[in-house]
Scaffold this active site. Structure first.
Site, PDB file in Angstrom:
ATOM      1  CD  GLU A  49      -8.591   1.091   8.002  1.00  0.00           C
ATOM      2  OE1 GLU A  49      -8.685   0.082   8.726  1.00  0.00           O
ATOM      3  OE2 GLU A  49      -7.870   2.066   8.288  1.00  0.00           O
TER       4      GLU A  49
ATOM      5  CG  ASP B 266      -8.858  -1.149  11.927  1.00  0.00           C
ATOM      6  OD1 ASP B 266      -7.971  -1.929  11.500  1.00  0.00           O
ATOM      7  OD2 ASP B 266      -9.184  -0.105  11.310  1.00  0.00           O
TER       8      ASP B 266
ATOM      9  CG  ASP C 142      -0.297  -0.550   2.481  1.00  0.00           C
ATOM     10  OD1 ASP C 142       0.942  -0.465   2.593  1.00  0.00           O
ATOM     11  OD2 ASP C 142      -1.016  -1.054   3.353  1.00  0.00           O
TER      12      ASP C 142
ATOM     13  CG  HIS D  35      -5.997  -2.235   8.872  1.00  0.00           C
ATOM     14  ND1 HIS D  35      -5.937  -0.917   9.272  1.00  0.00           N
ATOM     15  CD2 HIS D  35      -4.733  -2.698   9.002  1.00  0.00           C
ATOM     16  CE1 HIS D  35      -4.712  -0.621   9.630  1.00  0.00           C
ATOM     17  NE2 HIS D  35      -3.958  -1.684   9.477  1.00  0.00           N
TER      18      HIS D  35
HETATM   19  P1  PGA Z   1       1.936  -2.247  12.703  1.00  0.00           P
HETATM   20  O1  PGA Z   1       0.798  -2.080  11.620  1.00  0.00           O
HETATM   21  O2  PGA Z   1       2.802  -3.369  12.246  1.00  0.00           O
HETATM   22  O3  PGA Z   1       2.663  -0.930  12.695  1.00  0.00           O
HETATM   23  O4  PGA Z   1       1.270  -2.543  13.995  1.00  0.00           O
HETATM   24  C1  PGA Z   1       0.156  -3.215  11.133  1.00  0.00           C
HETATM   25  C2  PGA Z   1      -0.928  -2.793  10.170  1.00  0.00           C
HETATM   26  O5  PGA Z   1      -1.427  -1.664  10.280  1.00  0.00           O
HETATM   27  O6  PGA Z   1      -1.289  -3.598   9.308  1.00  0.00           O
END
Ligand code: PGA
Length: 261
Positions: free
Chosen positions: A144, A137, A68, A139
């Site tokens: 999302e 959350d 992304d 995702h």
């Molecule tokens: P993080 O993010 O590894 O910084 O916890 C994971 C994500 O948002 O998929």
């Protein structure tokens, strides 16, 4: 799904590095799918450590695709995922910047950015190993809650929770972009091997919901349940919410050596 409850984030990193290296040893021009965020950083540091010690494989012919990219950051911004992945991994592995691609966030080209990225992934023959984190959350990449389970690369709006989680990389939440380009859940499902990494107590609920809850767009990471080759590596804190944690560990401990991950 193969769920491997481990102890520390370092154990997760070592096993994840083994998986990535095995893919590159199996195919010198392997296609790696790379995630950004904090979770994969120990894995990336382990890959770099092995590479610099001469123990790792050659990455000269490897090609990489990121999951992304933020929309709205100036080109070359240090928190763009393009800059982040070069700084945290690919430059140190000696991977040519031309072999690293991400969705193109140039404002004038946004309408076609998704389809162009899908074409690039297809032209490369698809992703061999896709490294993934999970959002608090639920995702996956920046899909999302509410994302179509068969979505392709497109523009998405971040939730407040994600912008809050990612504010630590920026000066304040106001500087976190609201929009992103992200591989869709359908895009991610095309990768041949999905490697989800989860560390820390903040991921325990999301991980349990994703792998033991129902398949639902309300928890985009639950789409992993549809994929034939998923490996989840979780440290003790992230695995704490798994109802079948002891069984997963027993399965892993009893695996014959020839099976691999
Ligand atoms: P993080 O993010 O590894 O910084 O916890 C994971 C994500 O948002 O998929």
């Amino acid at each position: 799904m193969e769920i491997v409850p481990l102890g520390t984030p370092e154990e997760v990193a070592r096993l994840a590095a083994d998986v990535v290296e095995a893919a590159v040893r199996a195919r010198a021009d392997a296609v790696l799918g790379l995630a950004t965020g904090s979770t994969p950083l120990p894995t990336y540091r382990e890959l770099i450590r092995r590479h610099e010690s001469g123990a790792g494989p050659s990455y000269a012919r490897v090609r990489c695709f990121t999951l992304d990219e933020y929309v709205g950051l100036p080109p070359g911004h240090p928190e763009s995922y393009r800059a982040t992945i070069a700084r945290e991994l690919t430059d140190s592995l000696g991977i040519d910047p031309d072999h690293v691609q991400g969705p193109d966030p140039a404002p004038e080209d946004l309408p076609t950015a998704g389809s162009r990225y899908e074409e690039a992934l297809t032209a490369a023959g698809g992703v061999d190993v896709q490294v993934l984190g999970i959002g608090s959350d639920g995702h996956l990449a920046f899909n999302e809650p509410g994302s179509s389970l068969s979505s392709l690369t497109r523009i998405k709006t971040l939730t407040e929770e994600t912008r809050h989680d990612n504010a630590r990389f920026f000066g304040s939440i106001d500087e976190v972009p609201r929009h992103v380009l992200t591989q869709g859940l359908g895009t991610i499902l095309r990768a041949r091997h999905l490697l989800l990494l989860a560390t820390g107590a903040g991921k325990a609920d999301a991980l349990a919901t994703a792998v033991e809850g129902p398949l639902t767009a309300s928890c985009p990471a639950s789409v992993l349940q549809l994929h034939p080759h998923v490996t989840v590596l979780a440290d003790a804190e992230a695995a704490a919410g798994l109802a079948r944690r002891d069984h997963y560990r027993e399965v892993y401990d009893g695996k014959p050596g020839w099976q691999g991950l």
